[in-house]
Design an enzyme around this catalytic site. Structure first.
Site, mmCIF file in Angstrom:
data_model
loop_
_atom_site.group_PDB
_atom_site.id
_atom_site.type_symbol
_atom_site.label_atom_id
_atom_site.label_comp_id
_atom_site.label_asym_id
_atom_site.label_seq_id
_atom_site.Cartn_x
_atom_site.Cartn_y
_atom_site.Cartn_z
ATOM 1 N N ASN A 14 0.826 -1.055 0.139
ATOM 2 C CA ASN A 14 -0.168 -0.056 0.013
ATOM 3 C C ASN A 14 0.716 1.211 -0.062
ATOM 4 O OD1 ASN A 14 -1.829 2.094 0.521
ATOM 5 N ND2 ASN A 14 -2.553 1.500 2.691
ATOM 6 N N LYS B 224 -0.252 4.385 0.040
ATOM 7 C CA LYS B 224 -0.724 5.389 0.669
ATOM 8 C C LYS B 224 -0.692 6.612 -0.316
ATOM 9 C CE LYS B 224 0.031 3.312 5.101
ATOM 10 N NZ LYS B 224 0.291 3.271 6.614
ATOM 11 N N HIS C 75 -9.522 1.229 6.043
ATOM 12 C CA HIS C 75 -7.899 1.508 6.428
ATOM 13 C C HIS C 75 -8.101 2.359 7.689
ATOM 14 C CE1 HIS C 75 -3.997 2.552 7.033
ATOM 15 N NE2 HIS C 75 -3.510 1.366 6.367
ATOM 16 N N GLU D 60 -6.401 4.746 8.837
ATOM 17 C CA GLU D 60 -6.282 6.105 8.373
ATOM 18 C C GLU D 60 -7.428 6.899 7.800
ATOM 19 O OE1 GLU D 60 -2.610 5.723 6.198
ATOM 20 O OE2 GLU D 60 -1.484 4.926 8.020
ATOM 21 N N GLU E 73 -4.912 -5.126 11.603
ATOM 22 C CA GLU E 73 -3.867 -4.012 11.684
ATOM 23 C C GLU E 73 -4.064 -3.375 13.076
ATOM 24 O OE1 GLU E 73 -2.207 -2.749 7.712
ATOM 25 O OE2 GLU E 73 -3.891 -1.696 7.943
ATOM 26 N N GLY F 250 1.026 5.245 13.583
ATOM 27 C CA GLY F 250 0.918 4.522 15.071
ATOM 28 C C GLY F 250 1.803 5.061 15.874
ATOM 29 N N SER G 286 3.845 -2.181 10.530
ATOM 30 C CA SER G 286 5.309 -2.129 10.652
ATOM 31 C C SER G 286 5.957 -3.402 9.985
ATOM 32 C CB SER G 286 5.735 -1.950 11.878
ATOM 33 O OG SER G 286 5.387 -0.432 12.423
HETATM 34 P P1 PGA Z 1 3.090 0.363 7.788
HETATM 35 O O1 PGA Z 1 1.704 0.551 7.322
HETATM 36 O O2 PGA Z 1 3.539 -0.895 7.054
HETATM 37 O O3 PGA Z 1 3.650 1.391 7.473
HETATM 38 O O4 PGA Z 1 2.913 0.165 9.208
HETATM 39 C C1 PGA Z 1 0.782 -0.585 6.982
HETATM 40 C C2 PGA Z 1 -0.706 0.227 6.909
HETATM 41 O O5 PGA Z 1 -1.190 1.098 6.981
HETATM 42 O O6 PGA Z 1 -1.474 -0.700 6.273
#
Ligand code: PGA
Length: 251
Positions: free
Chosen positions: A8, A10, A83, A85, A164, A173, A210
């Site tokens: 992803n 983003k 998601h 976010e 997640e 996070g 992460s």
């Molecule tokens: P991250 O994001 O791997 O940067 O923690 C995961 C996500 O938001 O799906």
């Protein structure tokens, strides 16, 4: 079942690596809407295209929105929904997420529904109690987000859930890491919850938060963890290579 790795981007634009040989795992790349077409044209047929969001109607006066059918026409096969976010910054509610899940399944696309508790409770001292709080939180999300979904109407194998824990997401996070054993326990719990709603379920439950080239095998070594949703590490070619190569060995 093959493990799925979803990258992803983003709201970033990145480069992806060329993957010409791949039968072991399913690889999905989710760029921003504006780059779907370009990324699709540059990917080999061994990599699938995914979107990070969609609207719940197929057309109409919904300024700024993109429908599942529009995405399908672009060659998208996977859509991330709910998601954290978007729940946080766009105030997406479980009711909205439920409509989106329904719309994606109706369009016969695969939906990647994200669930996870927002924080570790500072007043809860022990692991058992933290996990029990997380289970209750995620159970409620699943009940609401899947309220109108029934296995008689849809191919439930198109429903993928990503666990997640919001606090474990690298950028939005707290920087803390979820222990693989805790992720496993949550994923087993999500499977049970889905099994009790849909009598036949052969869906995959992924882990996200992460994940990188160093820790991915700690999660994917468990057969119950069906893959990973990768954010930050999907912007770095070296990490992508490591993740893909490791996953091929694990499966
Ligand atoms: P991250 O994001 O791997 O940067 O923690 C995961 C996500 O938001 O799906």
């Amino acid at each position: 079942m093959k493990k799925i790795i979803i990258f992803n981007w983003k709201m970033n634009v990145a480069d992806f690596i060329r993957v010409d040989k791949n039968n072991e795992i399913e690889i999905v790349v989710c760029p921003p809407f504006t780059h779907l077409e370009k990324v699709k044209n540059s990917l080999s047929s061994k990599i699938k295209l995914g979107a990070q969001n969609c609207f719940w109607e197929n057309e109409g006066a919904y300024t700024g929105e993109i429908s599942p059918i529009m995405l399908k026409n672009l060659g998208v096969e996977y859509v991330i929904v709910g998601h954290s976010e978007r729940r946080k910054y766009l105030n997406e509610t479980d009711e909205m997420i439920n409509k989106k899940v329904l719309a994606v399944l109706k369009a016969r696309l695969r939906v990647v529904l994200c669930v996870g508790e927002p924080s570790r409770k500072s007043q809860i001292a022990n692991r058992k109690a933290q996990i029990s709080y997380a289970k209750q939180y995620v159970k409620k999300q699943l009940q609401k987000d899947l309220k109108t979904i029934s296995s008689s109407r849809f191919a439930i194998s198109n429903l993928i859930v990503a666990y997640e824990p919001v606090w474990a997401i690298s950028t939005s996070g707290t920087g803390k890491i979820c222990q693989p054993e805790d992720a496993l326990e949550m994923i087993k719990f999500i499977k049970q919850t889905l099994n009790s709603k849909f009598s036949i379920l052969n869906s995959r439950i992924l882990y996200g938060g992460s994940v990188d080239g160093k820790n991915i095998k700690d999660f994917l070594k468990y057969k119950e963890i069906g893959g990973a949703l990768v954010g930050g590490a999907s912007l770095k070619k070296n990490e992508i290579k490591k993740i893909i190569n490791l996953c091929r060995v694990i499966t």
